[in-house]
Write a protein that holds these residues in place. Structure first.
Motif, PDB file in Angstrom:
ATOM      1  N   ALA A 147     -27.948  57.823   7.407  1.00  8.58           N
ATOM      2  CA  ALA A 147     -28.770  57.110   6.429  1.00  8.58           C
ATOM      3  C   ALA A 147     -30.253  57.275   6.752  1.00  8.58           C
ATOM      4  CB  ALA A 147     -28.392  55.629   6.411  1.00  8.58           C
ATOM      5  N   PHE A 148     -30.590  57.201   8.058  1.00 10.17           N
ATOM      6  CA  PHE A 148     -31.987  57.405   8.462  1.00 10.17           C
ATOM      7  C   PHE A 148     -32.445  58.810   8.075  1.00 10.17           C
ATOM      8  CE2 PHE A 148     -34.870  59.118  11.707  1.00 10.17           C
ATOM      9  CZ  PHE A 148     -35.956  58.266  11.541  1.00 10.17           C
ATOM     10  N   LYS A 149     -31.590  59.791   8.340  1.00 11.41           N
ATOM     11  CA  LYS A 149     -31.913  61.178   8.003  1.00 11.41           C
ATOM     12  C   LYS A 149     -32.089  61.354   6.500  1.00 11.41           C
ATOM     13  CE  LYS A 149     -30.033  65.874   8.419  1.00 11.41           C
ATOM     14  NZ  LYS A 149     -28.903  66.688   8.960  1.00 11.41           N
ATOM     15  N   LYS A 150     -31.176  60.747   5.724  1.00 12.59           N
ATOM     16  CA  LYS A 150     -31.232  60.878   4.275  1.00 12.59           C
ATOM     17  C   LYS A 150     -32.496  60.224   3.714  1.00 12.59           C
ATOM     18  CE  LYS A 150     -28.639  59.706   0.084  1.00 12.59           C
ATOM     19  NZ  LYS A 150     -27.393  59.071  -0.441  1.00 12.59           N
ATOM     20  N   ASN A 151     -32.794  59.012   4.170  1.00 11.66           N
ATOM     21  CA  ASN A 151     -33.975  58.305   3.666  1.00 11.66           C
ATOM     22  C   ASN A 151     -35.263  59.011   4.057  1.00 11.66           C
ATOM     23  OD1 ASN A 151     -32.380  56.328   2.523  1.00 11.66           O
ATOM     24  ND2 ASN A 151     -32.432  55.020   4.343  1.00 11.66           N
ATOM     25  N   TRP A 152     -35.297  59.541   5.290  1.00  8.66           N
ATOM     26  CA  TRP A 152     -36.510  60.239   5.729  1.00  8.66           C
ATOM     27  C   TRP A 152     -36.737  61.492   4.888  1.00  8.66           C
ATOM     28  CZ3 TRP A 152     -40.276  58.942   9.215  1.00  8.66           C
ATOM     29  CH2 TRP A 152     -41.187  59.942   9.553  1.00  8.66           C
ATOM     30  N   ARG A 153     -35.685  62.283   4.710  1.00  5.14           N
ATOM     31  CA  ARG A 153     -35.841  63.516   3.944  1.00  5.14           C
ATOM     32  C   ARG A 153     -36.112  63.229   2.466  1.00  5.14           C
ATOM     33  NH1 ARG A 153     -31.482  67.922   6.380  1.00  5.14           N
ATOM     34  NH2 ARG A 153     -32.467  68.094   8.434  1.00  5.14           N
ATOM     35  N   LYS A 154     -35.555  62.108   1.976  1.00  2.00           N
ATOM     36  CA  LYS A 154     -35.792  61.732   0.591  1.00  2.00           C
ATOM     37  C   LYS A 154     -37.258  61.421   0.352  1.00  2.00           C
ATOM     38  CE  LYS A 154     -34.237  58.426  -2.911  1.00  2.00           C
ATOM     39  NZ  LYS A 154     -33.354  57.260  -3.179  1.00  2.00           N
ATOM     40  N   GLY A 155     -37.906  60.822   1.356  1.00  2.77           N
ATOM     41  CA  GLY A 155     -39.318  60.490   1.205  1.00  2.77           C
ATOM     42  C   GLY A 155     -40.258  61.605   1.600  1.00  2.77           C
ATOM     43  N   ASN A 156     -39.718  62.662   2.210  1.00  2.00           N
ATOM     44  CA  ASN A 156     -40.573  63.759   2.669  1.00  2.00           C
ATOM     45  C   ASN A 156     -41.407  64.362   1.546  1.00  2.00           C
ATOM     46  OD1 ASN A 156     -40.105  63.678   5.370  1.00  2.00           O
ATOM     47  ND2 ASN A 156     -39.043  65.636   5.507  1.00  2.00           N
ATOM     48  N   ASP A 157     -40.749  64.663   0.429  1.00  5.28           N
ATOM     49  CA  ASP A 157     -41.445  65.325  -0.671  1.00  5.28           C
ATOM     50  C   ASP A 157     -42.580  64.459  -1.215  1.00  5.28           C
ATOM     51  OD1 ASP A 157     -39.809  67.512  -0.446  1.00  5.28           O
ATOM     52  OD2 ASP A 157     -38.376  66.817  -1.954  1.00  5.28           O
ATOM     53  N   LYS A 158     -42.301  63.142  -1.358  1.00  6.67           N
ATOM     54  CA  LYS A 158     -43.342  62.250  -1.867  1.00  6.67           C
ATOM     55  C   LYS A 158     -44.531  62.186  -0.917  1.00  6.67           C
ATOM     56  CE  LYS A 158     -40.251  59.216  -4.467  1.00  6.67           C
ATOM     57  NZ  LYS A 158     -39.749  57.825  -4.618  1.00  6.67           N
ATOM     58  N   VAL A 159     -44.217  62.067   0.400  1.00  4.69           N
ATOM     59  CA  VAL A 159     -45.298  61.992   1.381  1.00  4.69           C
ATOM     60  C   VAL A 159     -46.098  63.291   1.391  1.00  4.69           C
ATOM     61  CG1 VAL A 159     -45.841  61.732   3.834  1.00  4.69           C
ATOM     62  CG2 VAL A 159     -44.057  60.316   2.790  1.00  4.69           C
ATOM     63  N   ALA A 160     -45.388  64.443   1.316  1.00  2.00           N
ATOM     64  CA  ALA A 160     -46.077  65.739   1.350  1.00  2.00           C
ATOM     65  C   ALA A 160     -46.934  65.958   0.103  1.00  2.00           C
ATOM     66  CB  ALA A 160     -45.050  66.865   1.487  1.00  2.00           C
ATOM     67  N   GLN A 161     -46.590  65.298  -0.991  1.00  5.06           N
ATOM     68  CA  GLN A 161     -47.360  65.460  -2.231  1.00  5.06           C
ATOM     69  C   GLN A 161     -48.473  64.422  -2.356  1.00  5.06           C
ATOM     70  OE1 GLN A 161     -44.432  65.189  -5.324  1.00  5.06           O
ATOM     71  NE2 GLN A 161     -43.310  67.011  -4.627  1.00  5.06           N
ATOM     72  N   SER A 162     -48.590  63.548  -1.365  1.00  6.16           N
ATOM     73  CA  SER A 162     -49.567  62.458  -1.449  1.00  6.16           C
ATOM     74  C   SER A 162     -50.711  62.676  -0.467  1.00  6.16           C
ATOM     75  CB  SER A 162     -48.881  61.116  -1.157  1.00  6.16           C
ATOM     76  OG  SER A 162     -47.808  60.887  -2.038  1.00  6.16           O
ATOM     77  N   ARG A 163     -51.798  61.999  -0.769  1.00  5.57           N
ATOM     78  CA  ARG A 163     -52.957  62.001   0.118  1.00  5.57           C
ATOM     79  C   ARG A 163     -53.190  60.552   0.550  1.00  5.57           C
ATOM     80  NH1 ARG A 163     -57.015  65.523   1.179  1.00  5.57           N
ATOM     81  NH2 ARG A 163     -59.042  64.702   1.831  1.00  5.57           N
ATOM     82  N   TYR A 164     -53.325  60.351   1.857  1.00  9.51           N
ATOM     83  CA  TYR A 164     -53.476  59.006   2.397  1.00  9.51           C
ATOM     84  C   TYR A 164     -54.910  58.818   2.899  1.00  9.51           C
ATOM     85  CZ  TYR A 164     -48.404  58.596   2.261  1.00  9.51           C
ATOM     86  OH  TYR A 164     -47.102  58.540   1.843  1.00  9.51           O
ATOM     87  N   GLU A 165     -55.522  57.738   2.452  1.00 10.38           N
ATOM     88  CA  GLU A 165     -56.893  57.434   2.857  1.00 10.38           C
ATOM     89  C   GLU A 165     -56.897  56.096   3.621  1.00 10.38           C
ATOM     90  OE1 GLU A 165     -60.838  57.926   0.448  1.00 10.38           O
ATOM     91  OE2 GLU A 165     -60.074  55.889   0.083  1.00 10.38           O
ATOM     92  N   TYR A 166     -57.410  56.138   4.840  1.00 13.80           N
ATOM     93  CA  TYR A 166     -57.487  54.953   5.684  1.00 13.80           C
ATOM     94  C   TYR A 166     -58.957  54.560   5.871  1.00 13.80           C
ATOM     95  CZ  TYR A 166     -52.701  56.265   6.959  1.00 13.80           C
ATOM     96  OH  TYR A 166     -51.377  56.600   6.925  1.00 13.80           O
ATOM     97  N   LYS A 167     -59.262  53.324   5.522  1.00 11.72           N
ATOM     98  CA  LYS A 167     -60.606  52.782   5.769  1.00 11.72           C
ATOM     99  C   LYS A 167     -60.463  51.641   6.766  1.00 11.72           C
ATOM    100  CE  LYS A 167     -62.504  53.901   1.202  1.00 11.72           C
ATOM    101  NZ  LYS A 167     -63.130  53.340  -0.021  1.00 11.72           N
ATOM    102  N   ILE A 168     -61.157  51.757   7.887  1.00 12.05           N
ATOM    103  CA  ILE A 168     -61.021  50.773   8.953  1.00 12.05           C
ATOM    104  C   ILE A 168     -62.301  49.952   9.045  1.00 12.05           C
ATOM    105  CG2 ILE A 168     -60.617  50.441  11.424  1.00 12.05           C
ATOM    106  CD1 ILE A 168     -59.082  53.057  11.425  1.00 12.05           C
ATOM    107  N   TYR A 169     -62.139  48.629   8.941  1.00  7.87           N
ATOM    108  CA  TYR A 169     -63.267  47.701   9.033  1.00  7.87           C
ATOM    109  C   TYR A 169     -63.151  46.915  10.343  1.00  7.87           C
ATOM    110  CZ  TYR A 169     -63.785  48.914   4.115  1.00  7.87           C
ATOM    111  OH  TYR A 169     -63.948  49.596   2.934  1.00  7.87           O
ATOM    112  N   ASP A 170     -63.901  45.836  10.449  1.00 11.49           N
ATOM    113  CA  ASP A 170     -63.935  45.093  11.704  1.00 11.49           C
ATOM    114  C   ASP A 170     -62.600  44.454  12.064  1.00 11.49           C
ATOM    115  OD1 ASP A 170     -66.534  45.774  12.078  1.00 11.49           O
ATOM    116  OD2 ASP A 170     -67.358  43.937  11.188  1.00 11.49           O
ATOM    117  N   ASP A 171     -61.932  43.817  11.076  1.00  8.33           N
ATOM    118  CA  ASP A 171     -60.686  43.126  11.384  1.00  8.33           C
ATOM    119  C   ASP A 171     -59.560  43.457  10.409  1.00  8.33           C
ATOM    120  OD1 ASP A 171     -61.810  41.944   9.221  1.00  8.33           O
ATOM    121  OD2 ASP A 171     -61.478  39.869   9.876  1.00  8.33           O
ATOM    122  N   TYR A 172     -59.735  44.476   9.605  1.00  5.29           N
ATOM    123  CA  TYR A 172     -58.669  44.876   8.695  1.00  5.29           C
ATOM    124  C   TYR A 172     -58.842  46.345   8.343  1.00  5.29           C
ATOM    125  CZ  TYR A 172     -62.049  44.598   4.833  1.00  5.29           C
ATOM    126  OH  TYR A 172     -63.125  44.798   4.022  1.00  5.29           O
TER     127      TYR A 172
END
Length: 476
Positions: A147-172
């Motif tokens: 199940a872990f393998k299936k869920n990880w691979r199922k989300g692989n395509d979505k993650v690979a097609q996405s761009r993640y932006e992280y903004k780090i502030y003082d406490d959040y």
């Protein structure tokens, strides 16, 4: 208006029926109906397709009002990541290797337990329970890994097609997910709400609300606040006690908990060898429960002090439950066997065989339940145990008595005991009480009453079976 109301409104403006919208989305009409009634909500992928079909933005469908205020202060750190399938596969392999450690420990523990059962004289029901738990556990672990393998691979395509932006502030920090050039989600998380930070090779994994977010370590400066969070998390979650009595006792009780089941089996087996009361001796499993219970108590004490000793708690709980389950067999099966002298007295009365004094007799009364035996009806089966001296005396009598057979002829199989394989015994005697005959077929068809005595020299045990057999000549 709810999401469903807005979807219905946009659909009607375009003159689409529920069926037509469902066809465009590749879903069922019932799915559209459930959305519009507010009973379910569309997924991210469905929202993106709805956006294209209805000609509105995802924010309009969801009626999102960005609760994250525009911060006049620029973030202290800003990172944008795209991940390839190769990177995600590398992370998956590292997580998988950690995941399989628990199944390996389970396999080794229960395999050793099963082998110890096979190597002793424990009843088949006990070995069957152990084997059942072993197989169910292995199947459960395999299912979890798959199940872990299936869920990880199922989300692989979505993650690979996405761009993640992280903004780090003082406490959040804020995390924005962009797909097809559009922001599909933005979330804000305070540092104290981060559930876990894992250091996996060249990556840091942030666990937030059960979801995993990936940061590439190679693009983080040495003074990044993420490393400060990592060190803070490790200091809180992986704090180890100083070398000394706590560490020693935790290790002793952890190992003792794992070995308690083997100690209980050895204790029950040893006592049962002496009195032949296996079911009655199962309560001895309770005598080993203080070990895993002590492990649980120590685990909670160490956790209260800030030390990570979850293994003591987990091992203690599992072993306490197992010991209590097996220990309860004494009370579940306490009326299984009778210890009356009646079967031996009957055998002596019918056959005039002098049976020496015996140590123990365990009798199972078959008349208390229903029977579905094609060969006849069983009244009782008894196991009679002799000590070495009396067994030797009985064997000398058997050898000099022509009524005892050293093997069962093929023509007598039809009148043999319906519940035991006679090939497991060294000496066999079958007595027909109706015709007063030994080791012989009845003279005519009918139902006859038999009493068989089977003796095995290896464990000084005689098996007595009282039963009826319906004899039909043409069936032989």
């Amino acid at each position: 208006m709810t999401i469903g109301d807005r979807i219905q409104s946009y659909r009607k403006k375009l003159g689409l029926s529920q069926e037509e919208l469902a066809q465009k989305l590749l879903v069922s009409r019932q799915t559209i109906s459930l959305w519009e009634k507010g009973q379910t909500s569309p997924t991210i992928d469905n929202l993106i397709r709805l956006k294209e079909i209805l000609g509105v933005s995802v924010d309009e469908i969801l009626e999102i009002k960005n609760d994250i205020p525009a911060d006049p202060i620029l973030p202290a750190e800003l990172y944008q990541f795209n991940y390839s399938i190769e990177e995600l596969t590398e992370i998956y392999k590292c997580l998988r290797n950690r995941l399989i450690k628990r199944p390996i420990l389970f396999f080794v523990t229960y395999a050793a337990l099963l082998l110890s059962c096979l190597g002793t004289s424990v009843p088949d029901i006990f070995t069957g329970v152990v084997l059942g738990v072993f197989l169910v556990g292995i199947a459960s672990h395999i299912r979890g890994i798959r199940a872990f393998k299936k869920n990880w691979r199922k989300g692989n395509d979505k993650v690979a097609q996405s761009r993640y932006e992280y903004k780090i502030y003082d406490d959040y920090l804020t995390i924005s997910i962009q797909r097809n050039g559009e922001t599909v989600r933005t979330s804000k998380t305070y540092f104290q709400d981060i559930e876990q930070i894992q250091d996996i090779g060249g990556y840091l994994l942030l666990i937030i609300s059960g979801q995993t977010f990936i940061l590439r370590k190679g693009e983080l400066p040495a003074n990044s606040a993420v490393y400060t969070l990592l060190n803070r998390y490790l200091a809180k979650a992986v704090r180890q006690p100083p070398a000394g009595k706590w560490k020693v006792w935790s290790l002793i009780l952890f190992i003792g908990s794992l070995l308690s089941i083997f100690g209980a089996i050895f204790l029950v087996g040893t006592v049962s060898e002496a009195n032949h009361h296996f079911n009655e001796n199962m309560w001895l499993f309770f005598l080993l429960t203080p070990i895993p219970i002590a492990s649980i108590i120590l685990g909670f004490c160490l956790r209260k002090r800030g030390y990570k000793y979850k293994k003591n708690i987990v091992a203690g709980i599992i072993m306490t439950v197992i010991l209590c389950i097996y220990g309860s067999f004494t009370f579940i099966f306490d009326d299984t066997y009778l210890h009356s002298d009646v079967p031996v007295a009957k055998l002596e009365q019918y056959t005039a065989i002098d049976i020496p004094d015996y140590e123990q007799i365990n009798t199972l009364d078959w008349t208390q339940g229903t029977q579905d035996l094609s060969r006849g009806y069983i009244y009782l089966t008894s196991d009679v145990y002799f000590n070495f001296q009396n067994a030797d005396q009985l064997e000398n009598r058997i050898v000099r008595d022509d009524r005892w057979l050293s093997y069962l002829p093929n023509d007598l199989v039809g009148i043999s005991s319906p519940v035991d394989s006679m090939s497991n015994y060294d000496y066999i005697l079958i007595y027909n009480t109706d015709e007063n005959s030994y080791n012989a077929l009845p003279s005519k068809d009918g139902t006859y009453h038999f009493m068989s005595a089977l003796y095995r020299a290896e464990d000084h045990r005689m098996n007595i079976v009282e039963y009826d057999i319906r004899f039909i000549t043409n069936s032989l």
